[in-house]
Design a protein around this motif. Structure first.
Motif, mmCIF file in Angstrom:
data_model
loop_
_atom_site.group_PDB
_atom_site.id
_atom_site.type_symbol
_atom_site.label_atom_id
_atom_site.label_comp_id
_atom_site.label_asym_id
_atom_site.label_seq_id
_atom_site.Cartn_x
_atom_site.Cartn_y
_atom_site.Cartn_z
ATOM 1 N N SER A 42 25.640 22.188 13.364
ATOM 2 C CA SER A 42 24.992 23.016 12.276
ATOM 3 C C SER A 42 23.359 22.186 11.368
ATOM 4 C CB SER A 42 26.208 22.116 9.721
ATOM 5 O OG SER A 42 25.298 22.614 9.480
ATOM 6 N N ASP A 43 23.782 20.132 11.726
ATOM 7 C CA ASP A 43 22.106 20.085 11.824
ATOM 8 C C ASP A 43 21.382 20.347 13.263
ATOM 9 O OD1 ASP A 43 23.109 18.815 9.314
ATOM 10 O OD2 ASP A 43 22.792 16.291 10.507
ATOM 11 N N SER A 44 22.008 21.181 14.589
ATOM 12 C CA SER A 44 21.148 21.763 15.379
ATOM 13 C C SER A 44 20.795 22.540 15.005
ATOM 14 C CB SER A 44 22.218 21.700 16.800
ATOM 15 O OG SER A 44 22.896 22.512 16.587
ATOM 16 N N PHE A 45 21.292 23.036 13.938
ATOM 17 C CA PHE A 45 20.696 24.418 14.022
ATOM 18 C C PHE A 45 19.862 24.637 12.417
ATOM 19 C CE2 PHE A 45 22.049 28.655 11.732
ATOM 20 C CZ PHE A 45 21.092 29.868 12.547
ATOM 21 N N MET A 46 20.369 23.653 11.354
ATOM 22 C CA MET A 46 19.067 23.238 10.911
ATOM 23 C C MET A 46 17.531 23.103 11.842
ATOM 24 S SD MET A 46 20.069 23.015 7.758
ATOM 25 C CE MET A 46 21.581 23.824 7.447
ATOM 26 N N LEU A 47 18.171 21.797 13.143
ATOM 27 C CA LEU A 47 16.637 21.519 13.339
ATOM 28 C C LEU A 47 15.611 22.684 13.978
ATOM 29 C CD1 LEU A 47 14.620 19.401 14.705
ATOM 30 C CD2 LEU A 47 16.495 19.792 16.670
ATOM 31 N N PHE A 48 16.189 23.605 14.530
ATOM 32 C CA PHE A 48 15.923 24.511 15.634
ATOM 33 C C PHE A 48 15.281 25.913 14.574
ATOM 34 C CE2 PHE A 48 16.408 29.142 15.625
ATOM 35 C CZ PHE A 48 16.447 29.866 16.754
ATOM 36 N N ALA A 49 15.880 25.861 13.023
ATOM 37 C CA ALA A 49 15.500 27.034 11.831
ATOM 38 C C ALA A 49 14.268 25.536 11.781
ATOM 39 C CB ALA A 49 16.416 26.451 10.529
ATOM 40 N N GLU A 50 14.308 24.449 11.740
ATOM 41 C CA GLU A 50 12.383 24.179 11.105
ATOM 42 C C GLU A 50 11.437 24.257 12.250
ATOM 43 O OE1 GLU A 50 11.195 19.645 10.346
ATOM 44 O OE2 GLU A 50 13.334 20.087 10.347
#
Length: 247
Positions: A88-96
């Motif tokens: 989930s946090d890696s997806f957050m970083l990708f989206a950012e």
């Protein structure tokens, strides 16, 4: 939770959809207070993104991520309680990162439009076809860079968006990510007096995702001329103009 820093000047003119994406980016892992700890946390997330692009989400394991990031195994379990929190946090970083990349592209287009006479921005205006050709050149260059120099990011995007179909916890962020992407295009198309900016913005997003998927699926070099032709046709359609002549 780590907060995403957005410059104040950008927030002031931010679209509601972009604000929704910014508000949706919330990291679930352990909060970091020191710069060194934050660097390590980001190294772990970057390593997770590389594994997602290379091996898919099934390849994301604490031990594999620790090896990829060159950190002790205990570091991954210290910052992230379980695999889902890490994903989930890696997806957050990708989206950012993807949001910042898109913002830069939209800023470039809007700066160009700021220099265009008002009558040209109107449908049927003078030199409209030349404007479509100019926008096609800029958009083709942007997409070519995405499909070549940022290939891993394009692959990670496909992986996460597919996973969001199965994971409700990621689906909300995926929707916000897509809505922000579409909103930026819609705003530009409205400035260009597009016949149907909402429909055409969605069309452009779908075409771009499809082109990215085809590029990855075929695993071949991107044909710049073919890409330029496709982009030109789609932009001409969105602007309600004939296909722009090759530049």
């Amino acid at each position: 939770m780590a907060q995403v820093h957005i410059p104040e000047t950008r927030e002031q003119g931010e679209l509601p959809e972009n604000r929704l994406l910014r508000q949706s980016i919330r990291y679930r892992g352990r909060k970091t207070l020191r710069a060194k700890s934050e660097i390590r946390r980001l190294e772990i997330l970057e390593a997770t993104l590389r594994i997602a692009a290379r091996d898919g989400l099934r390849g994301i394991k604490h031990r594999a991520v620790a090896r990829e990031a060159d950190v002790p195994l205990a570091a991954t379990t210290y910052y992230f309680r379980d695999i889902h929190e890490l994903i989930s946090d890696s997806f957050m970083l990708f989206a950012e990162k993807a949001r910042d990349n898109l913002d830069g592209f939209y800023d470039t287009i809007n700066l160009v439009l700021d220099t265009i006479p008002t009558e040209t921005l109107r449908r049927g205006g003078p030199q409209r076809r030349e404007l479509a050709a100019r926008l096609s050149v800029i958009s083709t260059a942007y997409l070519y860079e995405q499909f070549t120099k940022r290939r891993q990011q394009v692959l990670a995007e496909q992986v996460f968006l597919m996973e969001a179909l199965r994971d409700d916890r990621l689906a909300g962020l995926a929707r916000s990510y897509r809505e922000a992407w579409t909103a930026g295009l819609r705003q530009i198309l409205e400035r260009l007096d597009s016949p149907s900016p909402v429909r055409d913005a969605a069309l452009l997003v779908n075409v771009t995702l499809g082109m990215g998927y085809d590029t990855l699926l075929n695993d071949q070099r991107v044909d710049y001329n073919a890409l330029s032709e496709t982009v030109g046709r789609v932009i001409g359609l969105a602007l309600g103009e004939p296909e722009p002549e090759p530049s």
